[in-house]
Scaffold this motif. Structure first.
Motif, mmCIF file in Angstrom:
data_model
loop_
_atom_site.group_PDB
_atom_site.id
_atom_site.type_symbol
_atom_site.label_atom_id
_atom_site.label_comp_id
_atom_site.label_asym_id
_atom_site.label_seq_id
_atom_site.Cartn_x
_atom_site.Cartn_y
_atom_site.Cartn_z
ATOM 1 N N PRO A 13 -1.958 -3.456 -20.892
ATOM 2 C CA PRO A 13 -1.205 -4.329 -22.024
ATOM 3 C C PRO A 13 -2.667 -4.357 -23.084
ATOM 4 O O PRO A 13 -2.316 -4.782 -24.353
ATOM 5 C CB PRO A 13 -1.340 -5.905 -21.394
ATOM 6 N N LEU A 14 -3.844 -4.061 -22.606
ATOM 7 C CA LEU A 14 -5.108 -3.977 -23.430
ATOM 8 C C LEU A 14 -4.873 -2.788 -24.462
ATOM 9 O O LEU A 14 -5.556 -2.762 -25.854
ATOM 10 C CB LEU A 14 -6.193 -3.946 -22.799
ATOM 11 N N THR A 15 -3.924 -1.647 -24.080
ATOM 12 C CA THR A 15 -4.034 -0.565 -25.009
ATOM 13 C C THR A 15 -3.286 -0.758 -26.252
ATOM 14 O O THR A 15 -3.559 -0.186 -27.345
ATOM 15 C CB THR A 15 -3.257 0.562 -24.151
ATOM 16 N N GLY A 16 -2.387 -1.803 -26.380
ATOM 17 C CA GLY A 16 -1.887 -2.204 -27.533
ATOM 18 C C GLY A 16 -3.081 -2.824 -28.491
ATOM 19 O O GLY A 16 -2.568 -2.714 -29.542
ATOM 20 N N ARG A 17 -4.082 -3.569 -28.096
ATOM 21 C CA ARG A 17 -4.931 -4.071 -28.806
ATOM 22 C C ARG A 17 -6.175 -3.151 -29.196
ATOM 23 O O ARG A 17 -6.733 -3.379 -30.177
ATOM 24 C CB ARG A 17 -5.321 -5.437 -28.093
ATOM 25 N N PHE A 18 -6.554 -2.333 -28.258
ATOM 26 C CA PHE A 18 -7.633 -1.441 -28.312
ATOM 27 C C PHE A 18 -7.276 0.202 -28.494
ATOM 28 O O PHE A 18 -6.555 0.241 -27.342
ATOM 29 C CB PHE A 18 -8.742 -1.559 -27.529
ATOM 30 N N ARG A 19 -7.383 0.748 -29.599
ATOM 31 C CA ARG A 19 -7.044 2.072 -29.641
ATOM 32 C C ARG A 19 -7.977 3.076 -28.703
ATOM 33 O O ARG A 19 -7.537 3.943 -28.365
ATOM 34 C CB ARG A 19 -7.081 2.668 -31.119
ATOM 35 N N SER A 20 -9.343 2.581 -28.356
ATOM 36 C CA SER A 20 -10.156 3.406 -27.683
ATOM 37 C C SER A 20 -9.793 3.773 -26.335
ATOM 38 O O SER A 20 -10.008 4.805 -25.649
ATOM 39 C CB SER A 20 -11.472 2.940 -27.706
ATOM 40 N N PHE A 21 -9.081 2.883 -25.553
ATOM 41 C CA PHE A 21 -8.538 2.968 -24.411
ATOM 42 C C PHE A 21 -7.454 3.903 -24.206
ATOM 43 O O PHE A 21 -7.400 4.745 -23.297
ATOM 44 C CB PHE A 21 -7.797 1.639 -23.826
ATOM 45 N N ALA A 22 -6.837 4.247 -25.463
ATOM 46 C CA ALA A 22 -5.914 5.469 -25.202
ATOM 47 C C ALA A 22 -6.560 6.671 -25.365
ATOM 48 O O ALA A 22 -6.068 7.784 -25.049
ATOM 49 C CB ALA A 22 -5.087 5.254 -26.347
ATOM 50 N N ARG A 23 -7.944 6.948 -25.833
ATOM 51 C CA ARG A 23 -8.769 8.059 -25.896
ATOM 52 C C ARG A 23 -9.631 8.107 -24.570
ATOM 53 O O ARG A 23 -9.957 9.302 -24.455
ATOM 54 C CB ARG A 23 -9.509 7.994 -27.209
ATOM 55 N N VAL A 24 -9.712 7.168 -23.759
ATOM 56 C CA VAL A 24 -10.545 7.485 -22.420
ATOM 57 C C VAL A 24 -9.657 7.992 -21.453
ATOM 58 O O VAL A 24 -8.636 7.427 -21.066
ATOM 59 C CB VAL A 24 -11.131 6.211 -21.951
ATOM 60 N N GLN A 25 -10.014 9.043 -20.791
ATOM 61 C CA GLN A 25 -9.270 9.442 -19.241
ATOM 62 C C GLN A 25 -10.392 9.619 -18.076
ATOM 63 O O GLN A 25 -11.474 9.806 -18.167
ATOM 64 C CB GLN A 25 -9.080 10.991 -19.684
ATOM 65 N N THR A 26 -9.672 9.217 -16.890
ATOM 66 C CA THR A 26 -10.430 9.153 -15.767
ATOM 67 C C THR A 26 -10.473 10.427 -15.263
ATOM 68 O O THR A 26 -9.477 11.196 -14.605
ATOM 69 C CB THR A 26 -9.785 8.196 -14.737
ATOM 70 N N PRO A 27 -11.809 11.124 -14.764
ATOM 71 C CA PRO A 27 -12.006 12.550 -14.518
ATOM 72 C C PRO A 27 -11.602 12.373 -12.870
ATOM 73 O O PRO A 27 -11.769 11.659 -12.219
ATOM 74 C CB PRO A 27 -13.287 13.090 -14.609
ATOM 75 N N THR A 28 -10.760 13.634 -12.391
ATOM 76 C CA THR A 28 -10.372 13.846 -10.877
ATOM 77 C C THR A 28 -11.628 14.225 -9.961
ATOM 78 O O THR A 28 -11.570 14.438 -8.918
ATOM 79 C CB THR A 28 -9.224 14.570 -10.598
ATOM 80 N N THR A 29 -12.396 15.269 -10.553
ATOM 81 C CA THR A 29 -13.561 15.861 -9.788
ATOM 82 C C THR A 29 -14.369 14.698 -9.201
ATOM 83 O O THR A 29 -14.930 14.996 -8.205
ATOM 84 C CB THR A 29 -14.386 16.778 -10.975
ATOM 85 N N GLY A 30 -14.807 13.665 -9.761
ATOM 86 C CA GLY A 30 -15.540 12.931 -9.036
ATOM 87 C C GLY A 30 -15.104 12.250 -7.720
ATOM 88 O O GLY A 30 -15.617 11.995 -6.732
ATOM 89 N N ARG A 31 -13.808 12.133 -7.958
ATOM 90 C CA ARG A 31 -13.174 11.531 -6.727
ATOM 91 C C ARG A 31 -13.054 12.536 -5.724
ATOM 92 O O ARG A 31 -13.317 12.250 -4.255
ATOM 93 C CB ARG A 31 -11.571 11.030 -6.944
ATOM 94 N N THR A 32 -12.811 13.740 -6.041
ATOM 95 C CA THR A 32 -12.888 14.967 -4.908
ATOM 96 C C THR A 32 -14.072 15.090 -4.269
ATOM 97 O O THR A 32 -14.151 15.216 -2.948
ATOM 98 C CB THR A 32 -12.555 16.145 -5.461
ATOM 99 N N LEU A 33 -15.228 15.092 -5.195
ATOM 100 C CA LEU A 33 -16.452 15.082 -4.519
ATOM 101 C C LEU A 33 -16.859 13.721 -3.660
ATOM 102 O O LEU A 33 -17.666 14.035 -2.373
ATOM 103 C CB LEU A 33 -17.735 14.958 -5.379
ATOM 104 N N ALA A 34 -16.522 12.488 -4.170
ATOM 105 C CA ALA A 34 -16.707 11.553 -2.899
ATOM 106 C C ALA A 34 -15.942 11.614 -1.815
ATOM 107 O O ALA A 34 -16.438 11.305 -0.724
ATOM 108 C CB ALA A 34 -16.390 10.272 -3.714
ATOM 109 N N ARG A 35 -14.589 12.248 -1.794
ATOM 110 C CA ARG A 35 -13.891 12.296 -0.494
ATOM 111 C C ARG A 35 -14.932 13.071 0.428
ATOM 112 O O ARG A 35 -14.805 13.189 1.508
ATOM 113 C CB ARG A 35 -12.432 12.787 -0.910
ATOM 114 N N TRP A 36 -15.256 14.394 -0.247
ATOM 115 C CA TRP A 36 -15.859 15.556 0.621
ATOM 116 C C TRP A 36 -17.003 14.809 0.992
ATOM 117 O O TRP A 36 -17.516 15.149 2.091
ATOM 118 C CB TRP A 36 -16.108 16.660 -0.337
ATOM 119 N N ALA A 37 -18.006 13.928 0.339
ATOM 120 C CA ALA A 37 -19.094 13.565 0.690
ATOM 121 C C ALA A 37 -18.797 12.662 1.874
ATOM 122 O O ALA A 37 -19.699 12.718 2.958
ATOM 123 C CB ALA A 37 -19.982 12.782 -0.344
#
Length: 466
Positions: A13-37
């Motif tokens: 719901p915050l995306t309607g209020r803040f435009r910056s949230f629409a430009r932020v993306q969560t990377p999947t590489t960190g999650r893969t590394l954490a799983r391997w670790a």
């Protein structure tokens, strides 16, 4: 993409209020590394509970268990000059084979007939001793003859003394008779003198009586002289008897002195004969040292003297011989803190120089290119801060490679108790020694059941004794 059409605009719901949230993306590489670790951490944690065989590591060289199997230098027993080499380096020799020929360098041994001439001198000395013994026997017989002659001469002298004494007694008796005749003749003469003065006897009768008196006087004088001569002869016989013992004692003493001189010479000759026999034996033995022979079967490793005509001293090494088929043993050096953990019969794994190996010291069953051994000797004194341990081939494992040579490098580790890997890491970090195992390890590196039973039996025996 317009903000209203972005996928996050509907979920957040915050995306309607803040435009910056629409430009932020969560990377999947960190999650893969954490799983391997996390997976690797769990794997390492699980691996920490795997069994690990504790061991004592050490390095050393290959040697032999028996001293006669080690490389040895063959020395020259006598001083000499190298005349001929009979072998070359790397040649296989048998025990008793000639390695080097030597010739004499000392002038007292130059004579090639020295042994024969010494033997002739010995025989001459023995003959001299034999004649000396005969002379000693002759002197002994001479003393016996002198003692027998002394007894005979003493008997003769005693008889002569007795005879002279009897002659003196006879002359004394004759003197008494002559004195009586003299006394009677003297009285008769006196009576004739008185009768002649009275005219009763003629002058002729008086002169006849005077003549008889003179004859009686002469007989008296002769008897006295004869008695004195007999007494003098008795004295001479007694003196002869007394001097006879001294004369023979002098002869006996001279003979005894000669005999003792002969005996002294005899003992001195016997000593010289013993010395010459010793010298002859030494010469005979020395003649056998002109050829230096191999002490045992083996290979000529190195000639320590080169060329011909080189002078060698007594006891100087000439050639090195390596016995063939030696009983190999690994000579390892262990730190003093690890010595209490070792005992004779302990299993050891070895890696030899020149043989490729893949070693996992904690997992001996997975190692490749290593060979089994058993601790045979543990020195009781240290050598430059470390203790020497001799390891022989394990009869229950694969045999050691035949091409192994004495002096090559070896790396070994003695197998101890099985512990988890995490415990071993903790011990290594803290610098603690490995766990002590009382009985020798079995094939798997653990204490056998027989060792445990023996410990229980010893403990029960101690309790009963208390």
């Amino acid at each position: 993409m317009p903000f209203a059409e972005h996928p996050l605009a509907e979920s957040n719901p915050l995306t309607g209020r803040f435009r910056s949230f629409a430009r932020v993306q969560t990377p999947t590489t960190g999650r893969t590394l954490a799983r391997w670790a996390a997976a690797l951490g769990l794997l390492a944690l699980a691996a920490g509970f795997l069994p690990w065989t504790q061991n004592i590591r050490s390095t050393g060289t290959l040697t032999t268990l028996r001293p006669q199997d080690r490389p040895q230098t063959v020395p020259s027993t006598i001083a000499g000059r190298i005349d001929r080499w009979r072998v070359r380096e790397g040649q296989h020799v048998r025990r008793g084979d000639t390695l080097v020929d030597l010739v004499e360098v000392k002038e007292k041994y130059f004579d090639p007939q020295l042994v024969q001439r010494t033997r002739e001198q010995l025989e001459a000395k023995i003959a001299s001793l034999s004649e000396n013994k005969a002379k000693n026997a002759a002197l002994t017989d001479q003393q016996v003859a002198l003692r027998a002659g002394l007894q005979v001469s003493l008997s003769k002298a005693r008889n002569y003394v007795e005879q002279s004494r009897l002659k003196v007694n006879s002359d004394e008796a004759d003197l008494v008779a002559v004195r009586n005749d003299y006394t009677i003749a003297q009285r008769q003469q006196q009576r004739q003198e008185e009768l002649y003065k009275q005219g009763l006897k003629s002058l002729t009768e008086l002169e006849q009586r005077r003549l008889k008196f003179q004859e009686a006087t002469a007989k008296l004088q002769s008897a006295e002289n004869k008695l004195e001569a007999s007494r003098q002869a008795l004295r001479n016989a007694q003196l002869e008897l007394a001097s006879l013992s001294a004369e023979y004692q002098d002869k006996l003493a001279k003979s005894e002195s000669d005999r003792r001189s002969v005996t002294t010479y005899q003992f001195d000759t016997e000593g010289q004969i013993a010395k010459m026999r010793n010298e002859l034996a030494n010469l005979s033995i020395r003649s056998g040292y002109y050829q230096i022979t191999a002490p045992q079967d083996g290979y000529v490793v190195r000639a320590l003297k080169e060329g011909l005509g080189e002078i060698v001293k007594e006891g100087e090494p000439i050639v090195t011989v390596m016995p063939d088929a030696p009983a190999l043993a690994a000579e390892l050096y262990v730190q003093p803190m690890d010595i209490p953990l070792l005992s004779v019969g302990r299993k050891v794994r070895l890696q030899f120089d020149g043989w490729p190996a893949l070693v996992f010291s904690g997992w001996p069953g997975t190692s490749f290119g290593t060979f089994g051994g058993v601790v045979a000797v543990i020195d009781n004194i240290d050598s430059q801060g470390q203790y020497r341990v001799l390891v022989t081939p394990d009869p229950d494992q694969e045999p050691w490679p035949k091409p192994l040579r004495v002096g090559s490098g070896v790396y070994g580790w003695a197998l101890l108790d099985d512990v988890p890997i995490w415990y071993e890491l903790w011990r290594q970090v803290n610098g603690f020694p490995p766990d002590f195992v009382g009985a020798p390890a079995g094939k798997d590196g653990k204490e056998g059941k027989a060792g445990k039973k023996e410990k229980k039996a010893e403990a029960s025996a101690e309790e009963e004794a208390k």
